[in-house]
Design an enzyme around this catalytic site. Sequence first.
Site: not given
Lengths: 308, 308
Positions: B129, B182
């Site tokens: 991530e 994001t």
Amino acid sequence: MECIKVFAPGTVANVACGFDVIGLAMDAPGDEMILRRTSEPGIRIKAVHGADLPLDPAKNVASVAVQALLQKYDNPDVGIEIEIFKHIHPGSGIGSSAASSAGAVVGVNHLLGEPFTKKQLVRFAMEGERLACGSAHADNVAPAILGGFTLVRSYRPLDITSLHTPGELWVTVIHPQIEVKTSDAREILKQKVLMTDAIRQWGNVGAMVAALYQEDYDLISRSLEDVIVEPVRSILIPAFQELKLKCKEAGALGGGISGSGPSVFMLSKGEENARKVADTMNIVYAPLGVDYKIYVSRINTAGVKIID
Amino acid sequence: MECIKVFAPGTVANVACGFDVIGLAMDAPGDEMILRRTSEPGIRIKAVHGADLPLDPAKNVASVAVQALLQKYDNPDVGIEIEIFKHIHPGSGIGSSAASSAGAVVGVNHLLGEPFTKKQLVRFAMEGERLACGSAHADNVAPAILGGFTLVRSYRPLDITSLHTPGELWVTVIHPQIEVKTSDAREILKQKVLMTDAIRQWGNVGAMVAALYQEDYDLISRSLEDVIVEPVRSILIPAFQELKLKCKEAGALGGGISGSGPSVFMLSKGEENARKVADTMNIVYAPLGVDYKIYVSRINTAGVKIID
């Protein structure tokens, strides 16, 4: 069943991260009340022992809460006489007014043959809180009536949930006998908080609720953190940081300010730890020159009880 | 056991009020991966099917996560070959990168004889991530690996809890095929929030966690509310308000933005309701001229599975 005696428990509101939403009830201290049904309609406060509180039914939280109940009851001729034995010191931050309101409505509901549910009784008792502090909050009356841990999700509409209470959870409370006004304690709070702090707080709230259901005492301990209110309010309480640190060293899972203070609560696993925490509170407070009382109690899972 | 096939589930992070802390795993969509132990040391990405993702092991989240795992493993001669069959669209907001990272580390752990716990695997997958979005968050990899609902209480130290998942809970997801970065979704968030909103949010988080344990679907519904992030981010998603309203009218308990979008999730009690919600999503989105995909799935309580 014309006369009954009730026990109304003290409560801890603002349980750490659960500011304004999570509360709990204790077995001690608690008030006792004698409630009598009278032939003469209306509500009277016969006497208040142990505290200087108003006998005027319009000014006493117990009678105001009962008045709210009777307004929803279909018989206008009901007469109720209330005698209060206060053991919870008004202004202590452990739900003194809530105990009076909660005890009164649970008792009167019993005298009338239980026409209302416990959640309805919470609404009536909230009217006592409105008189006591200007806002009809449920933080203390909900655990006082429902017992155990409670969560107030919302006021509009009122949405209260009972949470699971782990069996070995004990609470130790110290009440330093200084005055902290709820209004002052509210005023020093900021109107805005950092998003990062808010996220940390709701992570802790979620973890604490999960930990209660899982009976995971370590997780209860880790989640008993308040990054938003405690840093601001704790300055109002003598030796707060030292007290908290030493109590955790003595075995407390954690704790914080009870309600808006000045009382401080600590949760522990088991009675032995809770009593060690009480000893530690004594050691920290004895040299300070402040009067104080300390209570050690199980979590009360029954709420207000009819004892006679 | 030199070659295995794994299923890696899609996940919903930021479950309504649980922004940044609560996630859940789905049975569909999910990726498949073939992991092979090789005699030649090092990590290779053999192929990626279904998406245009890097084969360079330093740039693929799966190999980066495996690299983090092997750094803690005491044998430097391990060789791993990874083949990825992507069914979760990158950028969809339902944990595409997390599935690759989670699937890879669970698979490699299996090939090595399970030297690491699931919670350790979460840490390794978080390195994937970090590569994907610049921050080693656990919102998606935790549910992908642990299954069900998960709560990230804290990052320092990392503290993740699995929550109880009610048996009849289903999820419906619509993925509008538009791009929401994001980083953009983060930038429009405010750095400060109103105390009153923050309290409402953590009241909802506490209630949602309690509702999961109590299997109280009505309370799940009432607590699926996000007063902080959704009002800001939902403007990035076509017809969000109409979609949410109509899905709730069709029987959804509630829902919100999945991760940082553009996918939207809705929870329902039972498959029949979840499928009605899917029909409603179709009706709302068909006229919009935006490509989309809809998924209906049980909550996946097992996490990444070895399927072959």
